[in-house]
Design a protein around this motif. Sequence first.
Motif, PDB file in Angstrom:
ATOM      1  N   VAL A  15       0.835  -1.206   0.000  1.00 14.57           N
ATOM      2  CA  VAL A  15       0.000   0.000   0.000  1.00 14.57           C
ATOM      3  C   VAL A  15       0.867   1.253   0.000  1.00 14.57           C
ATOM      4  O   VAL A  15       0.609   2.202  -0.744  1.00 14.57           O
ATOM      5  CB  VAL A  15      -0.945  -0.003   1.225  1.00 14.57           C
ATOM      6  N   PHE A  16       1.903   1.261   0.826  1.00 13.52           N
ATOM      7  CA  PHE A  16       2.794   2.424   0.886  1.00 13.52           C
ATOM      8  C   PHE A  16       3.490   2.637  -0.454  1.00 13.52           C
ATOM      9  O   PHE A  16       3.606   3.768  -0.946  1.00 13.52           O
ATOM     10  CB  PHE A  16       3.823   2.235   1.999  1.00 13.52           C
ATOM     11  N   ALA A  17       3.924   1.553  -1.077  1.00 12.07           N
ATOM     12  CA  ALA A  17       4.580   1.649  -2.380  1.00 12.07           C
ATOM     13  C   ALA A  17       3.616   2.165  -3.448  1.00 12.07           C
ATOM     14  O   ALA A  17       3.982   3.010  -4.278  1.00 12.07           O
ATOM     15  CB  ALA A  17       5.139   0.288  -2.784  1.00 12.07           C
ATOM     16  N   ILE A  18       2.380   1.682  -3.429  1.00 11.60           N
ATOM     17  CA  ILE A  18       1.387   2.127  -4.409  1.00 11.60           C
ATOM     18  C   ILE A  18       1.145   3.627  -4.291  1.00 11.60           C
ATOM     19  O   ILE A  18       1.040   4.343  -5.296  1.00 11.60           O
ATOM     20  CB  ILE A  18       0.066   1.353  -4.229  1.00 11.60           C
ATOM     21  N   LEU A  19       1.054   4.111  -3.069  1.00 12.44           N
ATOM     22  CA  LEU A  19       0.809   5.542  -2.849  1.00 12.44           C
ATOM     23  C   LEU A  19       1.986   6.386  -3.336  1.00 12.44           C
ATOM     24  O   LEU A  19       1.786   7.473  -3.894  1.00 12.44           O
ATOM     25  CB  LEU A  19       0.543   5.798  -1.369  1.00 12.44           C
ATOM     26  N   LEU A  20       3.204   5.901  -3.147  1.00 16.58           N
ATOM     27  CA  LEU A  20       4.374   6.621  -3.661  1.00 16.58           C
ATOM     28  C   LEU A  20       4.365   6.658  -5.186  1.00 16.58           C
ATOM     29  O   LEU A  20       4.665   7.693  -5.796  1.00 16.58           O
ATOM     30  CB  LEU A  20       5.658   5.960  -3.156  1.00 16.58           C
ATOM     31  N   VAL A  21       4.020   5.541  -5.787  1.00 16.69           N
ATOM     32  CA  VAL A  21       3.924   5.481  -7.250  1.00 16.69           C
ATOM     33  C   VAL A  21       2.875   6.465  -7.753  1.00 16.69           C
ATOM     34  O   VAL A  21       3.092   7.215  -8.711  1.00 16.69           O
ATOM     35  CB  VAL A  21       3.586   4.047  -7.713  1.00 16.69           C
TER      36      VAL A  21
ATOM     37  N   GLY B 265      -7.874   5.101  -9.141  1.00 14.26           N
ATOM     38  CA  GLY B 265      -7.798   3.655  -9.353  1.00 14.26           C
ATOM     39  C   GLY B 265      -6.715   3.019  -8.501  1.00 14.26           C
ATOM     40  O   GLY B 265      -6.898   1.922  -7.952  1.00 14.26           O
ATOM     41  N   MET B 266      -5.583   3.704  -8.361  1.00 15.13           N
ATOM     42  CA  MET B 266      -4.509   3.214  -7.499  1.00 15.13           C
ATOM     43  C   MET B 266      -4.987   3.119  -6.044  1.00 15.13           C
ATOM     44  O   MET B 266      -4.688   2.157  -5.331  1.00 15.13           O
ATOM     45  CB  MET B 266      -3.293   4.134  -7.589  1.00 15.13           C
ATOM     46  N   ALA B 267      -5.710   4.136  -5.583  1.00 14.77           N
ATOM     47  CA  ALA B 267      -6.228   4.124  -4.215  1.00 14.77           C
ATOM     48  C   ALA B 267      -7.202   2.966  -4.013  1.00 14.77           C
ATOM     49  O   ALA B 267      -7.204   2.309  -2.962  1.00 14.77           O
ATOM     50  CB  ALA B 267      -6.909   5.459  -3.901  1.00 14.77           C
ATOM     51  N   LEU B 268      -8.032   2.704  -5.026  1.00 22.59           N
ATOM     52  CA  LEU B 268      -8.966   1.590  -4.944  1.00 22.59           C
ATOM     53  C   LEU B 268      -8.213   0.263  -4.867  1.00 22.59           C
ATOM     54  O   LEU B 268      -8.610  -0.652  -4.125  1.00 22.59           O
ATOM     55  CB  LEU B 268      -9.894   1.607  -6.158  1.00 22.59           C
TER      56      LEU B 268
ATOM     57  N   TRP C 218      -5.371  14.265  -8.598  1.00 23.94           N
ATOM     58  CA  TRP C 218      -6.584  14.129  -7.800  1.00 23.94           C
ATOM     59  C   TRP C 218      -6.442  14.978  -6.536  1.00 23.94           C
ATOM     60  O   TRP C 218      -5.505  14.776  -5.756  1.00 23.94           O
ATOM     61  CB  TRP C 218      -6.779  12.655  -7.468  1.00 23.94           C
ATOM     62  N   LYS C 219      -7.336  15.883  -6.300  1.00 23.65           N
ATOM     63  CA  LYS C 219      -7.176  16.854  -5.216  1.00 23.65           C
ATOM     64  C   LYS C 219      -7.303  16.232  -3.821  1.00 23.65           C
ATOM     65  O   LYS C 219      -6.764  16.773  -2.851  1.00 23.65           O
ATOM     66  CB  LYS C 219      -8.178  17.995  -5.375  1.00 23.65           C
ATOM     67  N   ASN C 220      -8.011  15.115  -3.686  1.00 24.97           N
ATOM     68  CA  ASN C 220      -8.218  14.497  -2.366  1.00 24.97           C
ATOM     69  C   ASN C 220      -7.218  13.375  -2.067  1.00 24.97           C
ATOM     70  O   ASN C 220      -7.377  12.641  -1.090  1.00 24.97           O
ATOM     71  CB  ASN C 220      -9.635  13.941  -2.266  1.00 24.97           C
ATOM     72  N   ARG C 221      -6.186  13.245  -2.889  1.00 31.43           N
ATOM     73  CA  ARG C 221      -5.302  12.089  -2.773  1.00 31.43           C
ATOM     74  C   ARG C 221      -4.541  12.036  -1.442  1.00 31.43           C
ATOM     75  O   ARG C 221      -4.289  10.949  -0.907  1.00 31.43           O
ATOM     76  CB  ARG C 221      -4.316  12.062  -3.946  1.00 31.43           C
ATOM     77  N   HIS C 222      -4.159  13.187  -0.882  1.00 32.81           N
ATOM     78  CA  HIS C 222      -3.356  13.176   0.337  1.00 32.81           C
ATOM     79  C   HIS C 222      -4.153  12.692   1.548  1.00 32.81           C
ATOM     80  O   HIS C 222      -3.650  11.921   2.376  1.00 32.81           O
ATOM     81  CB  HIS C 222      -2.773  14.561   0.599  1.00 32.81           C
ATOM     82  N   TRP C 223      -5.414  13.125   1.654  1.00 34.87           N
ATOM     83  CA  TRP C 223      -6.254  12.669   2.758  1.00 34.87           C
ATOM     84  C   TRP C 223      -6.508  11.166   2.658  1.00 34.87           C
ATOM     85  O   TRP C 223      -6.465  10.446   3.660  1.00 34.87           O
ATOM     86  CB  TRP C 223      -7.585  13.417   2.756  1.00 34.87           C
ATOM     87  N   VAL C 224      -6.776  10.717   1.460  1.00 34.33           N
ATOM     88  CA  VAL C 224      -7.022   9.290   1.250  1.00 34.33           C
ATOM     89  C   VAL C 224      -5.761   8.484   1.556  1.00 34.33           C
ATOM     90  O   VAL C 224      -5.820   7.416   2.183  1.00 34.33           O
ATOM     91  CB  VAL C 224      -7.494   9.039  -0.195  1.00 34.33           C
ATOM     92  N   ALA C 225      -4.608   8.985   1.147  1.00 41.30           N
ATOM     93  CA  ALA C 225      -3.343   8.292   1.405  1.00 41.30           C
ATOM     94  C   ALA C 225      -3.091   8.153   2.908  1.00 41.30           C
ATOM     95  O   ALA C 225      -2.655   7.085   3.382  1.00 41.30           O
ATOM     96  CB  ALA C 225      -2.190   9.038   0.747  1.00 41.30           C
ATOM     97  N   PHE C 226      -3.359   9.211   3.650  1.00 39.92           N
ATOM     98  CA  PHE C 226      -3.173   9.171   5.097  1.00 39.92           C
ATOM     99  C   PHE C 226      -4.057   8.097   5.729  1.00 39.92           C
ATOM    100  O   PHE C 226      -3.607   7.315   6.581  1.00 39.92           O
ATOM    101  CB  PHE C 226      -3.494  10.546   5.697  1.00 39.92           C
ATOM    102  N   ALA C 227      -5.312   8.032   5.304  1.00 42.19           N
ATOM    103  CA  ALA C 227      -6.244   7.030   5.834  1.00 42.19           C
ATOM    104  C   ALA C 227      -5.787   5.619   5.480  1.00 42.19           C
ATOM    105  O   ALA C 227      -5.863   4.693   6.307  1.00 42.19           O
ATOM    106  CB  ALA C 227      -7.644   7.294   5.295  1.00 42.19           C
TER     107      ALA C 227
END
Length: 530
Positions: free
Chosen positions: A83-89, A281-284, A503-512
């Motif tokens: 998950v951490f790697a996906i978010l960095l990508v 899609g990455m977040a999903l 995507w403007k909400n990506r940072h909040w989603v990444a934190f969660a």
Amino acid sequence: MDHIVLASFIGLTGSVAIISYLNTKRNTTTTTEGHFFANRSNNFLIVGGALFLSNISANQFIGENESIFINNMSVIAWGVSSVFAILLVSEFMLPVYFKTGTMTIPDFLEKRYGPSTKRLVSVIFLASYLVNLLPSALYGGAIACIGILGIFDSTGISYWVQIWIVVWIIGSIGAAYTILGGLRAITVSDTVLSVGLLIIGLAIPYYGFEYLGDGDWYEGIQYMLANSGDKLNSIGGPNDEVPFMTIFTGMFIMNLYYWGMEQYIVQQALTAKNLAESQKGMALACVGKLLSPFLINVPGIIGVLIFSDLINTAEVFPRVVNATLPSLMTGLTGAVVFGAALTTFNAGLTSSSTLFTLNFYKPFKNSKGKEVSDKELIRSSKYFEIIVSLLVMFSAPFIFFSDTGFYTYLQKLAGMFSVPVFTIVLFGFFVKRSSPKAANSGVLFFLITYFILTYVLDLEIHFLHTLFFLFAITSLFLLISGRVSPALVLEKANHVESQVIPWKNRHWVAFALILMMIAVFALFSPIGIS
């Protein structure tokens, strides 16, 4: 053979094929953009489903549950920590791919290092697919389907021959999907199968716990917690198959490579309409990875409690399915696992033909002064897909003779191909003074040294630590050589500005998502339920 199992298997498998056909017949595949990238028209649901299902093959059902049966839940570190790697990508690599107009990872390396590096890495990718990804997808699918469906139970056919038969069935159907429908057909089938995966992911634990609790699933959970010992522990020790510290060394590198540089994964991400949809899609896909221990790995624990010993430990997943699920759900499980094998095989086959067609065939024709039409490129890719399918279907059954656990076998072999490419791509992103000669030499040095250390000398050190050590040595070599040889400058391609807005909400989603990742590790640990 149970006819209800067969009927439900055929019903779901046929439904997926029909839905894929209906959703692709109106979409053209007469262009390379359409055939290889689904016309870059997919939304985040399709992208996320395709990413997750391309990653979740029958190998996970078979290999990870076998690992849990033999060892403990430490194997889930591969998926959960990704998950951490996906978010960095998603944050740092995808924007570069969209802005530079990258179609393949070797395309990016050509812009950064030159054509020689592009050709070298294309060869590595193709070799990786031919000897690891594609054969293992067919083999894992064959093992799962044989055990779940029981189609050979009363035939007297040897297990070895059974593997050959099912490998060729999966390979033939997968090749037909890819050749006739292109990537659009694959991504649509992935999305449909993701729903099936969610259903069986809920059904297997429910019926499994019900089986353990003699009809009471809650009692079954209590029985599992009381009798599974340290099998529920995901914090692997030094002697476990996946020591926890490897998460921070070779596993982290391999996860970054896989989600940000593996051609068949990047190709799925680049089918999105724009950068924002791709990041969603990455977040999903991250959500899917966090659910994987519950969707995929519970059968391994249940198997420990049902079967005291198994001669062939790779059979633990299909044995649990047959022992605990009603016939209808058994057939559906077989269909989902069959589809998971297909989707990984299809994605790898498409990426193989993409690499061959765009990085070898087209440049070769252009070097002869010939213009190549999209029609000719697609035709050549289909011929290549047929040849690759045949080669892989002949080689896949021989994985049966591997003397290590199936999942460990896959990861050891994958590391040899992935980490050297990761190293030069990483330097291509962030280090301006890194030359083509240095990149090519670094890749060859890594391949040769890793092969010797892992397969010839067989050192008493975990292969993930070996990968990290060689990554550090190769990086040092690239830094030093970059001071001597000149580097190319990466140029940006023309692009539509709206397509590269993040995507403007990506940072909040990444934190969660990161908090959820930590919570999963905590749950499967001595401070949780272990």
